[in-house]
Design an enzyme around this catalytic site. Structure first.
Site, short mmCIF file in Angstrom:
data_model
loop_
_atom_site.label_atom_id
_atom_site.label_comp_id
_atom_site.label_asym_id
_atom_site.label_seq_id
_atom_site.Cartn_x
_atom_site.Cartn_y
_atom_site.Cartn_z
N ARG A 189 0.83 -1.22 0.00
CA ARG A 189 0.00 0.00 0.00
C ARG A 189 0.86 1.26 0.00
O ARG A 189 1.86 1.35 0.72
CB ARG A 189 -0.92 0.02 1.21
CG ARG A 189 -1.64 1.38 1.33
CD ARG A 189 -2.72 1.41 2.35
NE ARG A 189 -2.28 0.95 3.63
CZ ARG A 189 -3.10 0.56 4.61
NH1 ARG A 189 -4.41 0.59 4.41
NH2 ARG A 189 -2.63 0.15 5.76
N ARG B 52 -1.79 -5.06 15.01
CA ARG B 52 -3.12 -4.58 14.60
C ARG B 52 -4.06 -5.74 14.30
O ARG B 52 -5.25 -5.68 14.61
CB ARG B 52 -2.98 -3.64 13.39
CG ARG B 52 -2.41 -2.27 13.77
CD ARG B 52 -1.82 -1.53 12.58
NE ARG B 52 -2.77 -1.26 11.53
CZ ARG B 52 -2.42 -0.95 10.28
NH1 ARG B 52 -1.13 -0.87 9.94
NH2 ARG B 52 -3.34 -0.71 9.38
#
Ligand code: AP5
Length: 215
Positions: free
Chosen positions: A127, A171
């Site tokens: 990303r 996460r």
């Protein structure tokens, strides 16, 4: 219609949220972007939040709920709302129910995007984001026209600081323990809960999300 987009890091909440808000009458509330803006300007919230974000932990509920409440008070307009990245705990979900009730509103649909952890790690690794307009690219699957440059802003794209492998692993763990219970919260509330296979390509996922929302 008010929608929550839920799912682990990198599953495509931002990507699909942009498709929804390309339709007239849709507004997107993205807590990750609001927090990153606060960090960039160095506000009191940003300084506090950065300590949690850099470790892949959730920012405390009280801070994030105040942020969303202020945002809704300042920018609320009748229309369709899509929440991306919020709520992420049952406490946040319950606060959102109360805030929306004050606006004589509620969440109608929860879209749960799901994908394999390995795919998520690869997507996040590839990303790149625009620091100015928050546009999302991927060096493998959706690169910009000029490598490293935002198509719209011409800015240099960044790899988010919380996209380091160890932070991503943290996460993913936080999503499973703290955020997945939000699904049960909305089931109990009687909202429509739609699970969408986020392993499919971007266009296929888009079709499934639009179908789930009857669009
Ligand atoms: P946040 O910014 O919300 O991050 P996240 O939930 O971890 O989600 P991501 O932005 O990483 O992924 P995404 O699902 O949007 O995927 P994307 O579309 O970009 O939160 C960051 C931090 O802020 C949190 O860790 C926390 O500290 C804090 N925070 C935020 N909200 C909070 C809250 N409510 N409470 C407490 N703390 C909070 O896609 C990823 C990549 O994959 C892209 O490159 C994209 O091009 C590509 N891609 C997308 N879909 C596909 C597909 N179908 N096939 C192939 N590639 C795809």
């Amino acid at each position: 219609m008010n929608v929550v987009l839920l799912g682990p890091p990198g599953v495509g909440k931002g990507t699909q949220g942009v498709f929804l808000t390309s339709k007239p009458g849709w507004t997107r509330i993205v807590t990750g972007d609001l927090l990153r803006e606060a960090v960039t300007v160095g506000s009191t919230l940003g300084v506090k939040a950065e300590k949690y974000m850099s470790r892949g932990h959730l920012v405390p509920d009280a801070l994030i709920v105040a942020l969303v409440r202020d945002h809704l008070v300042n920018f609320y307009s009748k229309g369709n709302l899509v929440f991306d990245g919020f709520p992420r705990t049952e406490a946040q979900a319950s606060e959102l129910t109360e805030i929306l009730a004050l606006l004589e509103n509620s969440i109608d649909t929860l879209i749960v995007l799901e994908a394999e952890d390995q795919a998520l790690v690869e997507r996040i690794n590839g990303r790149r984001s625009c620091p100015d307009c928050n546009a999302i690219y991927n060096v493998h699957t959706s690169p910009p026209e000029t490598s490293g440059i935002c198509d719209t802003e011409g800015s240099t794209l960044i790899h988010r600081t919380d996209d380091k492998l160890e932070t991503v692993i943290s996460r993913l763990g936080v999503y499973k323990t703290e955020t997945e219970p939000v699904i049960g919260y909305y089931e109990q509330m009687g909202a429509k809960v739609c699970r969408v296979d986020g392993n499919k390509d971007v266009g296929e996922v888009r079709k499934l999300v639009f179908q789930a929302l009857g669009m």
